[in-house]
Design a protein around this motif. Sequence first.
Motif, PDB file in Angstrom:
ATOM      1  N   ASN A  82       0.845  -1.186   0.000  1.00  0.00           N
ATOM      2  CA  ASN A  82       0.000   0.000   0.000  1.00  0.00           C
ATOM      3  C   ASN A  82       0.881   1.237   0.000  1.00  0.00           C
ATOM      4  O   ASN A  82       1.398   1.650   1.039  1.00  0.00           O
ATOM      5  CB  ASN A  82      -0.925  -0.004   1.225  1.00  0.00           C
ATOM      6  CG  ASN A  82      -1.728  -1.282   1.329  1.00  0.00           C
ATOM      7  OD1 ASN A  82      -2.092  -1.860   0.317  1.00  0.00           O
ATOM      8  ND2 ASN A  82      -1.986  -1.734   2.532  1.00  0.00           N
ATOM      9  N   ARG A 122      -3.835  -0.191  -9.609  1.00  0.00           N
ATOM     10  CA  ARG A 122      -3.301  -1.499  -9.246  1.00  0.00           C
ATOM     11  C   ARG A 122      -2.182  -1.848 -10.220  1.00  0.00           C
ATOM     12  O   ARG A 122      -2.452  -2.287 -11.349  1.00  0.00           O
ATOM     13  CB  ARG A 122      -4.408  -2.550  -9.268  1.00  0.00           C
ATOM     14  CG  ARG A 122      -5.566  -2.232  -8.315  1.00  0.00           C
ATOM     15  CD  ARG A 122      -6.595  -3.347  -8.312  1.00  0.00           C
ATOM     16  NE  ARG A 122      -7.752  -2.979  -7.518  1.00  0.00           N
ATOM     17  CZ  ARG A 122      -7.847  -3.130  -6.201  1.00  0.00           C
ATOM     18  NH1 ARG A 122      -6.830  -3.667  -5.552  1.00  0.00           N
ATOM     19  NH2 ARG A 122      -8.926  -2.770  -5.544  1.00  0.00           N
ATOM     20  N   ARG A 131      -0.741  -1.955  -4.707  1.00  0.00           N
ATOM     21  CA  ARG A 131      -1.789  -0.930  -4.701  1.00  0.00           C
ATOM     22  C   ARG A 131      -1.157   0.435  -4.496  1.00  0.00           C
ATOM     23  O   ARG A 131      -0.572   0.696  -3.453  1.00  0.00           O
ATOM     24  CB  ARG A 131      -2.820  -1.226  -3.602  1.00  0.00           C
ATOM     25  CG  ARG A 131      -3.632  -2.483  -3.850  1.00  0.00           C
ATOM     26  CD  ARG A 131      -4.786  -2.587  -2.868  1.00  0.00           C
ATOM     27  NE  ARG A 131      -4.294  -2.866  -1.525  1.00  0.00           N
ATOM     28  CZ  ARG A 131      -4.171  -4.083  -1.006  1.00  0.00           C
ATOM     29  NH1 ARG A 131      -4.470  -5.133  -1.744  1.00  0.00           N
ATOM     30  NH2 ARG A 131      -3.761  -4.258   0.222  1.00  0.00           N
ATOM     31  N   TYR A 189      -2.083   4.237  -4.174  1.00  0.00           N
ATOM     32  CA  TYR A 189      -3.205   5.124  -3.917  1.00  0.00           C
ATOM     33  C   TYR A 189      -2.924   6.519  -4.478  1.00  0.00           C
ATOM     34  O   TYR A 189      -1.761   6.944  -4.559  1.00  0.00           O
ATOM     35  CB  TYR A 189      -3.483   5.221  -2.416  1.00  0.00           C
ATOM     36  CG  TYR A 189      -3.923   3.911  -1.824  1.00  0.00           C
ATOM     37  CD1 TYR A 189      -5.138   3.347  -2.173  1.00  0.00           C
ATOM     38  CD2 TYR A 189      -3.116   3.227  -0.919  1.00  0.00           C
ATOM     39  CE1 TYR A 189      -5.548   2.138  -1.634  1.00  0.00           C
ATOM     40  CE2 TYR A 189      -3.527   2.019  -0.377  1.00  0.00           C
ATOM     41  CZ  TYR A 189      -4.742   1.480  -0.736  1.00  0.00           C
ATOM     42  OH  TYR A 189      -5.145   0.290  -0.215  1.00  0.00           O
ATOM     43  N   VAL A 201     -10.798   3.920   4.280  1.00  0.00           N
ATOM     44  CA  VAL A 201     -10.028   2.842   3.663  1.00  0.00           C
ATOM     45  C   VAL A 201     -10.772   2.263   2.461  1.00  0.00           C
ATOM     46  O   VAL A 201     -10.184   1.981   1.413  1.00  0.00           O
ATOM     47  CB  VAL A 201      -9.733   1.749   4.710  1.00  0.00           C
ATOM     48  CG1 VAL A 201      -9.023   0.558   4.069  1.00  0.00           C
ATOM     49  CG2 VAL A 201      -8.890   2.315   5.846  1.00  0.00           C
ATOM     50  N   ARG A 206     -10.529   4.677  -0.603  1.00  0.00           N
ATOM     51  CA  ARG A 206      -9.232   4.597  -1.287  1.00  0.00           C
ATOM     52  C   ARG A 206      -9.138   3.340  -2.144  1.00  0.00           C
ATOM     53  O   ARG A 206      -8.613   3.373  -3.259  1.00  0.00           O
ATOM     54  CB  ARG A 206      -8.109   4.625  -0.264  1.00  0.00           C
ATOM     55  CG  ARG A 206      -8.020   5.914   0.542  1.00  0.00           C
ATOM     56  CD  ARG A 206      -6.902   5.844   1.538  1.00  0.00           C
ATOM     57  NE  ARG A 206      -5.607   5.863   0.889  1.00  0.00           N
ATOM     58  CZ  ARG A 206      -4.461   5.555   1.514  1.00  0.00           C
ATOM     59  NH1 ARG A 206      -4.488   5.171   2.774  1.00  0.00           N
ATOM     60  NH2 ARG A 206      -3.319   5.613   0.877  1.00  0.00           N
ATOM     61  N   GLU A 207      -9.655   2.227  -1.611  1.00  0.00           N
ATOM     62  CA  GLU A 207      -9.621   0.986  -2.381  1.00  0.00           C
ATOM     63  C   GLU A 207     -10.554   1.090  -3.590  1.00  0.00           C
ATOM     64  O   GLU A 207     -10.244   0.572  -4.664  1.00  0.00           O
ATOM     65  CB  GLU A 207     -10.034  -0.170  -1.467  1.00  0.00           C
ATOM     66  CG  GLU A 207      -9.718  -1.540  -2.010  1.00  0.00           C
ATOM     67  CD  GLU A 207      -8.251  -1.892  -1.909  1.00  0.00           C
ATOM     68  OE1 GLU A 207      -7.829  -2.820  -2.616  1.00  0.00           O
ATOM     69  OE2 GLU A 207      -7.524  -1.231  -1.133  1.00  0.00           O
ATOM     70  N   TRP A 208     -11.693   1.729  -3.418  1.00  0.00           N
ATOM     71  CA  TRP A 208     -12.673   1.870  -4.489  1.00  0.00           C
ATOM     72  C   TRP A 208     -12.121   2.708  -5.633  1.00  0.00           C
ATOM     73  O   TRP A 208     -12.381   2.437  -6.807  1.00  0.00           O
ATOM     74  CB  TRP A 208     -13.937   2.496  -3.912  1.00  0.00           C
ATOM     75  CG  TRP A 208     -15.134   2.510  -4.803  1.00  0.00           C
ATOM     76  CD1 TRP A 208     -16.096   1.556  -4.913  1.00  0.00           C
ATOM     77  CD2 TRP A 208     -15.516   3.547  -5.717  1.00  0.00           C
ATOM     78  NE1 TRP A 208     -17.055   1.929  -5.825  1.00  0.00           N
ATOM     79  CE2 TRP A 208     -16.727   3.147  -6.346  1.00  0.00           C
ATOM     80  CE3 TRP A 208     -14.964   4.773  -6.061  1.00  0.00           C
ATOM     81  CZ2 TRP A 208     -17.377   3.928  -7.281  1.00  0.00           C
ATOM     82  CZ3 TRP A 208     -15.611   5.554  -7.006  1.00  0.00           C
ATOM     83  CH2 TRP A 208     -16.793   5.140  -7.607  1.00  0.00           C
ATOM     84  N   LEU A 251      -9.170   2.874  -6.744  1.00  0.00           N
ATOM     85  CA  LEU A 251      -8.137   2.208  -7.542  1.00  0.00           C
ATOM     86  C   LEU A 251      -8.692   1.603  -8.824  1.00  0.00           C
ATOM     87  O   LEU A 251      -7.957   1.406  -9.789  1.00  0.00           O
ATOM     88  CB  LEU A 251      -7.461   1.111  -6.711  1.00  0.00           C
ATOM     89  CG  LEU A 251      -6.653   1.556  -5.498  1.00  0.00           C
ATOM     90  CD1 LEU A 251      -6.055   0.355  -4.797  1.00  0.00           C
ATOM     91  CD2 LEU A 251      -5.548   2.530  -5.897  1.00  0.00           C
ATOM     92  N   ASP A 252      -9.985   1.296  -8.853  1.00  0.00           N
ATOM     93  CA  ASP A 252     -10.588   0.612  -9.997  1.00  0.00           C
ATOM     94  C   ASP A 252     -11.350   1.553 -10.922  1.00  0.00           C
ATOM     95  O   ASP A 252     -12.121   1.095 -11.759  1.00  0.00           O
ATOM     96  CB  ASP A 252     -11.531  -0.492  -9.502  1.00  0.00           C
ATOM     97  CG  ASP A 252     -10.799  -1.551  -8.703  1.00  0.00           C
ATOM     98  OD1 ASP A 252      -9.676  -1.912  -9.100  1.00  0.00           O
ATOM     99  OD2 ASP A 252     -11.338  -2.011  -7.676  1.00  0.00           O
TER     100      ASP A 252
END
Length: 437
Positions: A72, A138, A168, A170, A308, A311-313, A315-316
Amino acid sequence: MTSAPETPAHWASTRAFSRAVLLSGLFTLLGVALGRVDMVMLAAPFAIGAALGLRRLPSVTPTVRVAAGDENVVEGDVVDVALTVTNPDVVSYDLVVVRTAMSPWLELEHGDRPFALAAPGGRQADVELPGEALHWGRQEIGPAVASVTVCGGLIDLRPSISPARGVRVYPATQPFGAVEAMPAAAGLVGNHRSRRPGDGGELEGVRRFAAGDRLRRIDWRVSLRTRDLYVAATSSDRDAEVLLLLDVLGDVGPSGGIRGRPSAVDTTVRAAAAIAEHYLKSGDRVALFEYGRSGRRLRPAGGRRQYVVVREWLLDVQAGSTLQQSYDGALSNQRLSPNALVIVLTPLVDPRSAGMLATLARSGRHVIAVDTLPPDAAPPVRGPWTPTATELWRLERENVLSRLQEHGVPVVAWAGAGSLDLVLRGVSRLASAPRGR
């Protein structure tokens, strides 16, 4: 960490082995045919050398692994990548050549070149590849391939291949702060001033004491002066609901990573990360909607866990759409509070974007459009455009912005911290104005 299962070795002869066999056989045949002992003596070194080299063949293949120090990371951070080749056999490898593929947005030191290693029996060899992450998303490192030569260069083992390793990255967030009040607060507790009276930290004035008022609210200075009980009137503090709508129907401008100029999607994603971080730290609820190819959505929530997930969302996020795709149903199914603040991050180059903003404005929601178009962007079409055509395209876009502002949709260019303060002040003033039935 469990070790990888051992794989039986599959070997193939090298050119050196073929030359040794050919020369030893040729000199032996010539010596026997011509009756010359010296020719047989010339073949002996090649035969004896090949026999000594082949006396110990590896029984298992090596293993290669790609490791990253931190999965990360943020754009511009250092990425520590290591390639590890393990020799599980007791036979030492004469030469190991390892090479790995990588994402173009990971700038590793000498990462695109092969490395030569020596791997003694039962030990491992490492290659350190420090580098830098240049773009959000990613990113992948690998697959890595290790080619092994043994027996003095006479035998090549089957190459070992490791799976790719994901990293990943960010988006880098600029410091963002909106000090202005929200147009309307929806929750029961929070940091924003509400127009509804209640317990809070915002003083609205004084009023006469009434049944149910708390004694600690009594204003003794005013009460002693007027000979009657007065209490301090405050407004309740409430949280807000924010919808970040990312317009990614198409990208405009080339992406230069963290060091170069951003494209429209780069600005959209980084601005969304900064705005979401600000409001989530303020105790508000944040939702996201991808106005593009996939139409993904993230339901509203608050707290550290939502940050969190956001931030993950992000990436796509991918730019693109289909010509016949409609988003009216998806927007209507987005369950939001009627007082939610909708922040639309859009380059405003697709006609559907302006229509979507007009639909949101007609629904009575508090809408703010954030312009993410790069300053030097050209029309997002293929083929050469003359300067005159580009200027006409910009004039047409300015007309669209003017029409949106006439319909009550403020448009502001993204400029980091304080970008939305002036617009939020105006929206809050309109929201607090009395409305007719």
